[in-house]
Structures are given as structure tokens and as C-alpha cells.
Enzyme design. Structure first.
Site, PDB file in Angstrom:
ATOM      1  N   LYS A   2       9.843  -6.195  -6.678  1.00  0.00           N
ATOM      2  CA  LYS A   2       9.655  -7.027  -5.494  1.00  0.00           C
ATOM      3  C   LYS A   2      10.349  -8.353  -5.793  1.00  0.00           C
ATOM      4  O   LYS A   2       9.735  -9.267  -6.369  1.00  0.00           O
ATOM      5  CB  LYS A   2       8.169  -7.240  -5.196  1.00  0.00           C
ATOM      6  CG  LYS A   2       7.923  -7.954  -3.857  1.00  0.00           C
ATOM      7  CD  LYS A   2       6.444  -8.038  -3.535  1.00  0.00           C
ATOM      8  CE  LYS A   2       6.208  -8.781  -2.224  1.00  0.00           C
ATOM      9  NZ  LYS A   2       6.611  -8.029  -1.029  1.00  0.00           N
ATOM     10  N   HIS A  55       0.846  -1.210   0.000  1.00  0.00           N
ATOM     11  CA  HIS A  55       0.000   0.000   0.000  1.00  0.00           C
ATOM     12  C   HIS A  55       0.874   1.250   0.000  1.00  0.00           C
ATOM     13  O   HIS A  55       0.662   2.171  -0.805  1.00  0.00           O
ATOM     14  CB  HIS A  55      -0.915  -0.012   1.222  1.00  0.00           C
ATOM     15  CG  HIS A  55      -1.686   1.254   1.405  1.00  0.00           C
ATOM     16  ND1 HIS A  55      -2.728   1.626   0.585  1.00  0.00           N
ATOM     17  CD2 HIS A  55      -1.544   2.268   2.311  1.00  0.00           C
ATOM     18  CE1 HIS A  55      -3.201   2.798   0.978  1.00  0.00           C
ATOM     19  NE2 HIS A  55      -2.504   3.202   2.016  1.00  0.00           N
ATOM     20  N   GLU A  97      10.567  -3.392  -2.981  1.00  0.00           N
ATOM     21  CA  GLU A  97       9.776  -3.800  -1.814  1.00  0.00           C
ATOM     22  C   GLU A  97      10.283  -5.131  -1.283  1.00  0.00           C
ATOM     23  O   GLU A  97      10.431  -6.101  -2.033  1.00  0.00           O
ATOM     24  CB  GLU A  97       8.298  -3.922  -2.197  1.00  0.00           C
ATOM     25  CG  GLU A  97       7.417  -4.285  -1.014  1.00  0.00           C
ATOM     26  CD  GLU A  97       5.959  -4.459  -1.407  1.00  0.00           C
ATOM     27  OE1 GLU A  97       5.341  -5.445  -0.955  1.00  0.00           O
ATOM     28  OE2 GLU A  97       5.438  -3.616  -2.162  1.00  0.00           O
TER      29      GLU A  97
END
Length: 199
Positions: free
Chosen positions: A45, A25, A119
Site C-alpha cells: 500500500k 477487507h 492497494e
């Protein structure tokens, strides 16, 4: 959550106090803020566990969310995808994670985009394989670290411990973002202030 403080970062690494703290988020918010500045952006990611099957293909829901913002392919965002909702060193039973390949992929993204947001997976102290920890990846990427704090009961302890460990492991700590997961948590402001006062 204050995104403005992170607009000037050239790129960054997003970690968190724990799983489900809201890394994706927050990552999407930062990516969108960068886009509003006119920059081309990419999400990366490297590892995702707890993936789902869609159209006979294993996909990360986090990578799907990131792709909606950046327009990238899922393979560009998330090269290592595991079905088991477990620490990568457990989910990756064949120990396929290649740190050198991960770094090379990141450098390719840096050449292609103005900003790259990486991430992490889980929290900070997560093993990526039997021999590697998340900190090894972050050190190799040499990116400013932004920690996402899941604001709820217990967040003061989790946040301060995570910050302290990041600072012990690297000199890349940049700051943190409060993410209020439980909108009904009445002491959110007091907890955020307690972390601010002690961090």
C-alpha cells in the site's frame, strides 16, 4: 464477494468506488486465498492517509490489517504514511511521493514473493501529488485492476462511473468485487444485479 475469479491473477491492483469501500477487507481476502494456493504473498500500500499514532509512531490501520495476513513489516507494506485523513496531495504537504522509488520497491517485492497485491488509496480519481494521479501509478505498475464496489445506496452510479473512468484511463481493467458494507441494505442483490447488467 467472489474471490475465486481472482485466484489466477499473477498480481493485481485494488481500487474502489470511493473511500471506505472495503479495499483492505477485499485485499486481505484475496491474499488469504492466494496463500491457500501455496503461494508466498506480499501486500503493498504505497500511500496511506488518515493514519494513527501507536507507540510514538504513525501507522496505517490498513497496513496493520494487511501485515496480519502477510507477516510483512509495516515499512515494507506502506512507505508513505500521513496523519491527515485527506487526499494524498493534500496530506503530503511536502510533496514527498516518489513514483520511481515506488516502482522500484514494487519490483523488489515481485522478486521476493510469488504474488504481490497493491492497494490504492481512496477511490480511482485521487491525486497523489500536484503532478500525479493514481492512474499514473497504476500504469507504471502495469497490473490488472480490480475495483471494489461499496454496495449501498448510490452504488450503481458510483460503480458504473468508476468502471468507465478506469477503462478510459487504462486498458488494465480486470473486473470488480461487490462489498456489502451495510448488512441491513435490503436492496443489495438488486443493486449488484443492476451493476452486472450494465457493466
Amino acid at each position: 464477494m467472489l474471490i475465486d475469479n481472482y485466484l489466477k491473477l499473477p498480481s493485481c491492483f485494488i481500487t474502489a468506488t470511493d473511500t471506505d469501500a472495503g479495499k483492505t477487507h477485499v485485499s486481505c481476502e484475496i491474499l488469504q486465498a492466494w496463500q491457500q494456493q501455496g503461494w508466498s504473498v506480499a501486500a503493498y500500500k504505497p500511500i496511506a492517509s488518515g493514519a494513527i499514532w501507536r507507540d510514538d509512531k504513525l501507522v496505517s490501520e490498513d497496513a496493520l490489517a494487511l501485515a496480519q495476513v502477510t507477516g510483512q513489516s509495516l515499512s515494507e507494506i506502506n512507505p508513505y504514511t500521513f496523519e491527515a485523513p485527506a487526499s494524498p496531495h493534500i496530506a503530503d504537504k511536502q510533496q514527498t511521493f516518489d513514483l520511481a522509488a515506488c516502482i522500484q520497491h514494487f519490483r523488489h517485492l515481485l522478486q521476493k514473493y510469488d504474488r504481490v497485491l497493491v492497494e490504492g488509496v481512496g477511490g480511482w480519481c485521487v491525486p497523489l501529488s500536484d503532478d500525479l494521479m493514481l492512474k499514473d501509478l497504476v500504469k507504471a505498475l502495469n497490473l490488472p485492476i480490480v475495483m471494489v464496489a461499496r454496495i449501498g445506496l448510490g452504488c450503481i452510479n458510483h460503480s458504473l462511473l468508476t468502471m468507465e473512468q478506469i477503462k478510459r484511463d487504462t486498458d488494465l481493467y480486470h473486473g470488480w468485487i461487490a462489498n456489502v458494507i451495510d448488512k441491513g441494505f435490503e436492496d443489495a442483490d438488486a443493486n449488484i444485479q443492476a451493476i452486472l447488467d450494465r457493466s
